[in-house]
Design an enzyme around this catalytic site. Structure first.
Site, mmCIF file in Angstrom:
data_model
loop_
_atom_site.group_PDB
_atom_site.id
_atom_site.type_symbol
_atom_site.label_atom_id
_atom_site.label_comp_id
_atom_site.label_asym_id
_atom_site.label_seq_id
_atom_site.Cartn_x
_atom_site.Cartn_y
_atom_site.Cartn_z
ATOM 1 N N LYS A 74 -25.868 -22.382 26.675
ATOM 2 C CA LYS A 74 -25.071 -21.538 25.783
ATOM 3 C C LYS A 74 -25.010 -20.100 26.331
ATOM 4 C CE LYS A 74 -26.128 -24.418 21.747
ATOM 5 N NZ LYS A 74 -26.745 -24.491 20.395
ATOM 6 N N PHE B 264 -23.245 -21.544 8.422
ATOM 7 C CA PHE B 264 -23.440 -20.818 9.684
ATOM 8 C C PHE B 264 -22.315 -21.071 10.697
ATOM 9 C CE2 PHE B 264 -25.903 -24.817 9.975
ATOM 10 C CZ PHE B 264 -25.357 -25.392 11.126
ATOM 11 N N ARG C 135 -32.391 -34.776 24.615
ATOM 12 C CA ARG C 135 -32.700 -34.061 23.371
ATOM 13 C C ARG C 135 -34.180 -33.684 23.307
ATOM 14 N NH1 ARG C 135 -28.856 -32.603 19.432
ATOM 15 N NH2 ARG C 135 -30.238 -33.328 17.790
ATOM 16 N N THR D 198 -34.060 -28.302 17.180
ATOM 17 C CA THR D 198 -32.943 -27.341 17.036
ATOM 18 C C THR D 198 -33.436 -25.921 16.790
ATOM 19 O OG1 THR D 198 -31.640 -29.138 16.067
ATOM 20 C CG2 THR D 198 -30.824 -26.884 15.732
ATOM 21 N N ARG E 108 -36.303 -25.193 24.576
ATOM 22 C CA ARG E 108 -36.238 -24.221 23.468
ATOM 23 C C ARG E 108 -37.633 -23.714 23.108
ATOM 24 N NH1 ARG E 108 -32.037 -28.084 20.247
ATOM 25 N NH2 ARG E 108 -30.083 -27.209 21.019
ATOM 26 N N ASN F 179 -30.277 -20.554 20.463
ATOM 27 C CA ASN F 179 -31.235 -21.543 20.978
ATOM 28 C C ASN F 179 -30.883 -22.078 22.368
ATOM 29 O OD1 ASN F 179 -29.128 -23.100 20.129
ATOM 30 N ND2 ASN F 179 -30.321 -24.427 18.776
#
Ligand code: GTP
Ligand code: MG
Length: 151
Positions: A9, A57, A85, A91, A102, A112
Site C-alpha cells: 500500500k 471507514f 494472509r 488486519t 504487519r 497497515n
C-alpha cells in the site's frame, strides 16, 4: 497452482518496505508472476474494495489507497492465498503477531502497509482487475526443492 494478489500500500511504498515484502514471499518459495508500481484511480480502488463500500471507514480507505503509488504483485504456490494472509498478519497491526509483516512494520489498521487476497476466488478476480493483460507463467528450477514429488 494457486495464485494470490499481494499489494504494498502507499505507506509501505513510502516507507521503503517493497523490498522487504518481496523478499519474504520470495524466500518462502512462492513464484513471482507479476509486479507493477502504479497510482490507482479512485474508481479502480472502489472496484477492488467493493465489498467494503458500506463500511464507515470506506471513504478514508479510498483516500489512503489513492494517496500515492502502490506495488501490486501476483505470487504463485501451494496454499498461496492462506499462507500469504498469515505472512501479512492480522488486519489490525495491534493484533498482528510479531514475525508477520504487519506485526513487524506498522501500528494502525488504517495504515497497515499491505493487502492480500482473502479467498482463491477473490484472488482470481483481483488478479484480473490489477493485471488485465495477464501474468507470466514459467518453470522455476527451485520448485524441485520445494515440492515433494507427486508420483
Ligand atoms: P486487505 O488485505 O487490505 O484487504 O485487509 P484485510 O482483508 O485484512 O481486511 P479488510 O478487507 O476487512 O479491510 C481492508 C482494509 O481496510 C484493511 O486492510 C485496512 O487497511 C482497512 N480497514 C479495515 N478495517 C478498518 C477499520 O476498522 N478502520 C480503518 N481505518 N481501516 C480499516
Ligand atoms: Mg480484505
Amino acid at each position: 497452482m494457486e495464485r494470490t494478489y499481494i499489494m504494498v500500500k502507499p505507506d509501505g511504498v513510502q516507507r521503503g518496505l517493497v523490498g522487504e515484502i518481496v523478499k519474504r514471499f520470495e524466500q518462502k518459495g512462492f513464484k513471482l508472476a507479476a509486479l507493477r508500481l502504479m497510482t490507482p484511480t479512485e474508481e479502480h480502488l472502489k472496484q477492488h474494495y467493493k465489498d467494503l463500500a458500506e463500511k464507515p471507514f470506506f471513504p478514508g480507505l479510498i483516500k489512503y489507497m489513492t494517496s500515492g503509488p502502490v506495488v501490486g504483485m501476483v505470487w504463485v504456490g501451494k496454499g498461496a492465498v492462506t499462507t500469504g494472509r498469515k505472512m501479512l498478519g492480522a488486519t489490525n497491526p495491534a493484533d498482528s503477531a510479531p514475525g508477520t509483516i504487519r506485526g513487524d512494520f506498522c501500528i494502525e489498521v488504517g495504515m497497515n502497509i499491505c493487502h492480500g487476497s482473502d479467498t482463491v476466488e477473490n484472488a482470481e478476480a483481483e488478479i484480473a482487475l490489477w493485471f488485465p493483460e495477464g501474468v507470466a507463467t514459467y518453470e522455476k528450477s527451485e520448485d524441485a526443492w520445494l515440492y515433494e514429488k507427486r508420483n
